[in-house]
Design a protein around this motif. Structure first.
Motif, PDB file in Angstrom:
ATOM      1  N   GLY A 121      15.477  31.965  -2.818  1.00 54.53           N
ATOM      2  CA  GLY A 121      16.455  32.676  -3.620  1.00 54.53           C
ATOM      3  C   GLY A 121      16.673  32.043  -4.976  1.00 54.53           C
ATOM      4  N   TRP A 122      17.209  32.855  -5.857  1.00 48.32           N
ATOM      5  CA  TRP A 122      17.666  32.396  -7.152  1.00 48.32           C
ATOM      6  C   TRP A 122      19.161  32.636  -7.258  1.00 48.32           C
ATOM      7  CZ3 TRP A 122      14.856  29.597 -10.479  1.00 48.32           C
ATOM      8  CH2 TRP A 122      13.457  29.638 -10.364  1.00 48.32           C
ATOM      9  N   TYR A 123      19.867  31.617  -7.642  1.00 47.35           N
ATOM     10  CA  TYR A 123      21.293  31.677  -7.890  1.00 47.35           C
ATOM     11  C   TYR A 123      21.548  31.260  -9.322  1.00 47.35           C
ATOM     12  CZ  TYR A 123      22.108  31.958  -2.827  1.00 47.35           C
ATOM     13  OH  TYR A 123      22.135  32.343  -1.515  1.00 47.35           O
ATOM     14  N   ARG A 170      16.273  45.063 -13.619  1.00 42.20           N
ATOM     15  CA  ARG A 170      15.880  44.181 -14.709  1.00 42.20           C
ATOM     16  C   ARG A 170      15.128  42.945 -14.225  1.00 42.20           C
ATOM     17  NH1 ARG A 170      19.598  41.680 -17.666  1.00 42.20           N
ATOM     18  NH2 ARG A 170      21.177  41.663 -16.007  1.00 42.20           N
ATOM     19  N   PHE A 171      15.520  42.439 -13.075  1.00 46.23           N
ATOM     20  CA  PHE A 171      14.922  41.218 -12.537  1.00 46.23           C
ATOM     21  C   PHE A 171      14.057  41.546 -11.337  1.00 46.23           C
ATOM     22  CE2 PHE A 171      18.417  37.955 -13.881  1.00 46.23           C
ATOM     23  CZ  PHE A 171      18.339  38.415 -15.187  1.00 46.23           C
ATOM     24  N   THR A 172      13.021  40.763 -11.151  1.00 50.32           N
ATOM     25  CA  THR A 172      12.149  40.907  -9.999  1.00 50.32           C
ATOM     26  C   THR A 172      11.838  39.540  -9.418  1.00 50.32           C
ATOM     27  OG1 THR A 172      11.097  42.882 -10.952  1.00 50.32           O
ATOM     28  CG2 THR A 172       9.970  41.802  -9.119  1.00 50.32           C
ATOM     29  N   ILE A 173      12.088  39.392  -8.138  1.00 46.69           N
ATOM     30  CA  ILE A 173      11.751  38.154  -7.459  1.00 46.69           C
ATOM     31  C   ILE A 173      10.449  38.351  -6.694  1.00 46.69           C
ATOM     32  CG2 ILE A 173      13.096  38.699  -5.381  1.00 46.69           C
ATOM     33  CD1 ILE A 173      13.797  35.698  -5.214  1.00 46.69           C
ATOM     34  N   SER A 174       9.635  37.329  -6.687  1.00 48.33           N
ATOM     35  CA  SER A 174       8.383  37.382  -5.959  1.00 48.33           C
ATOM     36  C   SER A 174       8.041  35.988  -5.462  1.00 48.33           C
ATOM     37  CB  SER A 174       7.252  37.937  -6.833  1.00 48.33           C
ATOM     38  OG  SER A 174       7.035  37.118  -7.963  1.00 48.33           O
ATOM     39  N   CYS A 193      17.121  27.378  -7.919  1.00 49.69           N
ATOM     40  CA  CYS A 193      16.233  27.835  -6.868  1.00 49.69           C
ATOM     41  C   CYS A 193      16.719  27.304  -5.532  1.00 49.69           C
ATOM     42  CB  CYS A 193      14.813  27.337  -7.154  1.00 49.69           C
ATOM     43  SG  CYS A 193      13.599  27.679  -5.873  1.00 49.69           S
ATOM     44  N   SER A 194      16.631  28.113  -4.500  1.00 48.25           N
ATOM     45  CA  SER A 194      17.007  27.677  -3.169  1.00 48.25           C
ATOM     46  C   SER A 194      15.939  28.032  -2.154  1.00 48.25           C
ATOM     47  CB  SER A 194      18.340  28.295  -2.744  1.00 48.25           C
ATOM     48  OG  SER A 194      18.192  29.679  -2.488  1.00 48.25           O
ATOM     49  N   ALA A 195      15.874  27.223  -1.132  1.00 50.92           N
ATOM     50  CA  ALA A 195      15.016  27.481   0.014  1.00 50.92           C
ATOM     51  C   ALA A 195      15.876  27.367   1.251  1.00 50.92           C
ATOM     52  CB  ALA A 195      13.862  26.484   0.065  1.00 50.92           C
ATOM     53  N   ALA A 196      15.849  28.374   2.088  1.00 53.29           N
ATOM     54  CA  ALA A 196      16.749  28.404   3.236  1.00 53.29           C
ATOM     55  C   ALA A 196      16.034  28.822   4.504  1.00 53.29           C
ATOM     56  CB  ALA A 196      17.907  29.359   2.970  1.00 53.29           C
ATOM     57  N   LEU A 213      11.033  34.371 -10.691  1.00 54.82           N
ATOM     58  CA  LEU A 213      12.028  35.351 -11.082  1.00 54.82           C
ATOM     59  C   LEU A 213      11.660  35.875 -12.456  1.00 54.82           C
ATOM     60  CD1 LEU A 213      14.710  36.732 -10.235  1.00 54.82           C
ATOM     61  CD2 LEU A 213      15.882  35.024 -11.646  1.00 54.82           C
ATOM     62  N   GLN A 214      11.181  37.100 -12.479  1.00 52.75           N
ATOM     63  CA  GLN A 214      10.878  37.757 -13.739  1.00 52.75           C
ATOM     64  C   GLN A 214      12.144  38.414 -14.250  1.00 52.75           C
ATOM     65  OE1 GLN A 214       7.888  37.927 -15.577  1.00 52.75           O
ATOM     66  NE2 GLN A 214       9.268  38.808 -17.107  1.00 52.75           N
TER      67      GLN A 214
END
Length: 115
Positions: free
Chosen positions: A35-37, A66-70, A95-98, A80-81
């Motif tokens: 994830g992006w926070y 507007r944003f795209t996560i991949s 950035c997070s990893a869960a 995160l574009q």
């Protein structure tokens, strides 16, 4: 040792674009939701976008369209574009990893949208 390293932040003009990257190490990347926070001045941290291990995504309403996560599991990297950036997007992006209740965080990268 678990490490998440963000890159790609910087200063951009309104309407511009940036692509953030987060390289992970020390985890079995493909098993983790990513994830992006972001945290803007004077505000609480909010989830911007997330992507599950299976590829499903979620976005904050403020960034939808507007944003795209991949993610690229072969590179252990999540992206995160960010397009059509607004001054309101100015924040430190984390950035997070869960994996269930286990979570790791990067140090953050500053994104400033200003003319």
């Amino acid at each position: 040792q678990v490490q998440l390293v963000e890159s790609g932040g910087g200063l951009v003009q309104p309407g511009g674009s940036l692509r953030l990257s987060c390289a992970a190490s020390g985890i079995t990347f493909s098993l983790y939701g990513m994830g992006w926070y972001r945290q803007a001045p004077g505000k609480q941290r909010e989830m911007v976008a997330s992507i599950a291990s299976g590829g499903s995504t979620n976005y904050a309403d403020s960034v939808k369209g507007r944003f795209t996560i991949s993610r690229d599991n072969a590179k252990n990297t999540v992206y995160l574009q960010m397009n059509s950036l607004k001054p309101e997007d100015t924040a430190v992006y984390y950035c997070s990893a869960a994996y269930f209740s286990l979570a790791y965080w990067g140090q953050g990268t500053q994104v400033t949208v200003s003319s």
